[in-house]
Design an enzyme around this catalytic site. Structure first.
Site, PDB file in Angstrom:
ATOM      1  N   HIS A 174       0.933  -1.359   0.075  1.00  0.00           N
ATOM      2  CA  HIS A 174      -0.061   0.260   0.130  1.00  0.00           C
ATOM      3  C   HIS A 174       0.789   1.723   0.072  1.00  0.00           C
ATOM      4  CE1 HIS A 174       0.260   1.403   4.219  1.00  0.00           C
ATOM      5  NE2 HIS A 174       0.259   0.072   5.135  1.00  0.00           N
ATOM      6  N   ASP A 178       5.915   1.341   6.743  1.00  0.00           N
ATOM      7  CA  ASP A 178       4.612   0.840   6.768  1.00  0.00           C
ATOM      8  C   ASP A 178       3.721   1.434   5.606  1.00  0.00           C
ATOM      9  OD1 ASP A 178       2.140   0.340   6.941  1.00  0.00           O
ATOM     10  OD2 ASP A 178       1.741   0.644   9.292  1.00  0.00           O
ATOM     11  N   GLU A 181      -5.143   2.436   2.000  1.00  0.00           N
ATOM     12  CA  GLU A 181      -4.769   1.105   3.165  1.00  0.00           C
ATOM     13  C   GLU A 181      -5.672   2.121   4.810  1.00  0.00           C
ATOM     14  OE1 GLU A 181      -2.969  -2.127   5.907  1.00  0.00           O
ATOM     15  OE2 GLU A 181      -2.600  -0.111   5.780  1.00  0.00           O
ATOM     16  N   GLU A 182      -4.769   2.935   5.276  1.00  0.00           N
ATOM     17  CA  GLU A 182      -4.902   3.024   6.560  1.00  0.00           C
ATOM     18  C   GLU A 182      -6.378   2.889   7.302  1.00  0.00           C
ATOM     19  OE1 GLU A 182      -2.361   1.743   8.073  1.00  0.00           O
ATOM     20  OE2 GLU A 182      -0.712   2.670   6.928  1.00  0.00           O
ATOM     21  N   ASP A 186       2.420  -6.149   4.024  1.00  0.00           N
ATOM     22  CA  ASP A 186       2.679  -5.162   4.919  1.00  0.00           C
ATOM     23  C   ASP A 186       3.653  -5.616   6.123  1.00  0.00           C
ATOM     24  OD1 ASP A 186       2.027  -2.455   6.103  1.00  0.00           O
ATOM     25  OD2 ASP A 186       0.035  -2.687   5.765  1.00  0.00           O
TER      26      ASP A 186
HETATM   27 ZN   LIG Z   1       0.410  -0.888   6.304  1.00  0.00          ZN
END
Ligand SMILES: [Zn+2]
Length: 278
Positions: free
Chosen positions: A70, A182, A216-217, A239
């Site tokens: 992502h 991330d 995504e978050e 991830d």
């Molecule tokens: Zn992530």
């Protein structure tokens, strides 16, 4: 340390990609960097309305494999501006209120970046018998404005998105440090797959859809949308995870994972078992 498959060009790309801010819902600049890097290695690109980018190898193949990361990073939104010119925030993704105080921030405005600092009362002024913890409703950002009017003059309004400026560096030769590892690392890894396939002249018996999803978050929204478009047969999704040997983590609930020991591959009913066993 094992010989690295990474080269100078890939690390330069990683650094540029990490240092660019791509808050959830505002990922386009990062997607351009990512697609530019992948251009020599992809047969074609797909992008969707919200900004998910897909580099495709073998677009004519009927069997479709997705590898995914992502593109977005957690951030804050300006939610309220006080008469005294301080900004109160809400989350855009899982931003952590406990670590916010004293962090420098970039507020994204139409006039460019406005700098700010998450404030916190000085230690001398706090009531030691009942110290307040930082909470989403008591943390605030100071941008040096004397009142709300001045805040607005600086181009900051409710709905401006806020990121941290922390940039990439390396600890002790091989530990990468940055905000948004991330999941820039996922986007980086899948990009490296494309590069290595090309450089090693590998041909694939299936279509490979290298997918850098947005949003995504806030609940995997970008991946949901692009899955409808690609309709893949299988997807391998990347991830980050945590090093659970670090302090204050309970391995009984968080499992046993340690940096440097290789990837962590999840078990779950949704993880196709035969694919996992590969
Ligand atoms: Zn992530």
């Amino acid at each position: 340390m094992a010989t690295s498959i990474l080269n100078k060009k890939s690390l330069t790309f990683l650094e540029k990609y990490l240092n660019n801010a791509a808050p959830t819902g505002y990922e386009w600049d990062g997607q351009k960097i990512w697609m530019d890097y992948l251009k020599p290695y992809a047969d074609e690109f797909i992008t969707d309305t919200y900004g998910t980018a897909v580099a495709v190898i073998n677009p004519k193949a009927t069997y479709k494999v997705v590898i995914e990361g992502h593109a977005d990073e957690i951030s804050w939104y300006v939610n309220y501006i006080s008469d005294t010119g301080l900004l109160y925030v809400i989350r855009n993704g899982g931003s952590d209120h406990q670590i916010a105080p004293s962090k420098i921030v970039n507020i994204h405005t139409k006039k460019g970046i406005v700098k700010g600092v998450f404030g916190w009362p000085a230690i001398h002024t706090r009531n030691k018998s009942k110290e307040e913890a930082p909470k989403p409703d008591n943390i605030f950002i100071d941008i040096g404005a004397k009142d709300k009017k001045e805040v607005e003059k600086m181009g900051v309004h409710v709905g401006c998105v806020i990121t941290y400026p922390d940039a990439f560096f390396i600890l002790n030769k091989d530990k990468f440090v940055c905000r948004a590892l991330d999941n820039r690392m996922g986007g980086f890894m899948i990009a490296e797959v494309a590069r290595l396939l090309k450089e090693n002249k590998k041909t694939l018996p299936f279509g490979l859809y290298i997918t850098n999803s947005v949003q995504e978050e806030i609940g995997l929204r970008g991946a949901q949308m692009i899955a409808e478009r690609i309709k893949p047969n299988v997807a391998i999704v990347t991830d980050v995870t945590h090093d659970t040997t670090t302090p204050m983590i309970n391995m009984k609930t968080q499992g046993d994972a340690q940096i440097g020991k290789g990837p962590v591959i999840a078990y779950a009913p949704a993880v196709q078992q035969k694919l996992r066993d590969l």
